[in-house]
Scaffold this motif. Structure first.
Motif, mmCIF file in Angstrom:
data_model
loop_
_atom_site.group_PDB
_atom_site.id
_atom_site.type_symbol
_atom_site.label_atom_id
_atom_site.label_comp_id
_atom_site.label_asym_id
_atom_site.label_seq_id
_atom_site.Cartn_x
_atom_site.Cartn_y
_atom_site.Cartn_z
ATOM 1 N N ILE A 102 0.859 -1.189 0.000
ATOM 2 C CA ILE A 102 0.000 0.000 0.000
ATOM 3 C C ILE A 102 0.893 1.236 0.000
ATOM 4 O O ILE A 102 1.824 1.341 0.800
ATOM 5 N N SER A 103 0.573 2.171 -0.886
ATOM 6 C CA SER A 103 1.420 3.371 -0.970
ATOM 7 C C SER A 103 0.663 4.667 -0.719
ATOM 8 O O SER A 103 1.258 5.736 -0.735
ATOM 9 N N SER A 104 -0.639 4.590 -0.467
ATOM 10 C CA SER A 104 -1.402 5.812 -0.229
ATOM 11 C C SER A 104 -1.973 5.817 1.186
ATOM 12 O O SER A 104 -2.279 4.758 1.744
ATOM 13 N N PRO A 105 -2.135 7.003 1.762
ATOM 14 C CA PRO A 105 -2.733 7.087 3.095
ATOM 15 C C PRO A 105 -4.150 6.493 3.157
ATOM 16 O O PRO A 105 -4.493 5.814 4.122
ATOM 17 N N VAL A 106 -4.949 6.731 2.137
ATOM 18 C CA VAL A 106 -6.307 6.188 2.115
ATOM 19 C C VAL A 106 -6.251 4.657 2.041
ATOM 20 O O VAL A 106 -7.014 3.965 2.726
ATOM 21 N N GLY A 107 -5.354 4.141 1.233
ATOM 22 C CA GLY A 107 -5.208 2.693 1.115
ATOM 23 C C GLY A 107 -4.783 2.055 2.422
ATOM 24 O O GLY A 107 -5.340 1.025 2.830
ATOM 25 N N LEU A 108 -3.814 2.665 3.101
ATOM 26 C CA LEU A 108 -3.347 2.109 4.369
ATOM 27 C C LEU A 108 -4.449 2.189 5.428
ATOM 28 O O LEU A 108 -4.634 1.246 6.201
#
Length: 187
Positions: A102-108
């Motif tokens: 995961i590379s995005s804040p929303v994804g994490l």
């Protein structure tokens, strides 16, 4: 309780043919809990780099976990315990390989909310199952003590493995990928 506790009886509840699969399951749960309770929050904090963002992500996870707790209790009490344990265990294991990519804040945040909700939802039927097993044993207290012994001993033994990985793989990305693979395997 103290009159009925002895090493042989405790060992019987840990290693007997009837309880050994559950003992292995308890050990896996204990090992996975080290990763989910200590290393996953550390990863989230490193990813976001601030205590306020970390707190917000954890709060989102706690909110959704609270919403599903009651529902899981309802399903668990209505005969779906084994199905819930099976489905939620697989779901919990499947969240681990996703975590390091995961590379995005929303994804994490989404992965955290999903994984914490799945894990806490799993604890409801799992706990009920443990006490159901204990109720059907001759020595309920010794059985429960055997589960606690497995849980705590496993957690003590997992830490040297994790520390060894941290010493061998000094880049945090490699370390976390390996521990998340272990988390999936222990699930």
């Amino acid at each position: 309780l103290s009159n009925e506790v002895n090493r042989r009886l405790l060992a019987r509840y840990i290693f007997s043919k009837d309880t050994a699969p559950h003992s292995v399951s308890c050990a896996g749960y204990a090992a996975e809990s080290v990763i989910s309770r200590y290393l996953w929050p550390l990863y989230i904090f490193i990813f976001f780099g601030s205590i306020s963002a970390f707190g917000l992500v954890i709060a989102f996870g706690m909110f959704f976990t609270a919403l599903t707790g009651y529902l899981m209790g309802f399903f668990s009490d209505n005969g779906m315990r084994a199905t819930l344990i099976r489905i939620l265990s697989i779901g919990n294991a499947l969240t681990y390989p996703i975590r390091p990519v995961i590379s995005s804040p929303v994804g994490l945040t989404t992965v955290h909310v999903s994984s914490s909700t799945i894990l806490k939802s799993l604890q409801v039927p799992w706990g009920t199952y443990n006490y159901e097993l204990a109720k059907n044993t001759e020595h309920t207290g010794v059985f429960l003590l055997s589960r606690l012994a497995i849980y705590h001993l496993t957690r003590v033994l997992v830490w040297p493995l994790i520390i060894g990985l941290a010493l061998l793989f000094t880049t945090h990305q490699v370390f976390f990928v390996l521990t998340f693979i272990l988390g999936a395997a222990f699930s």
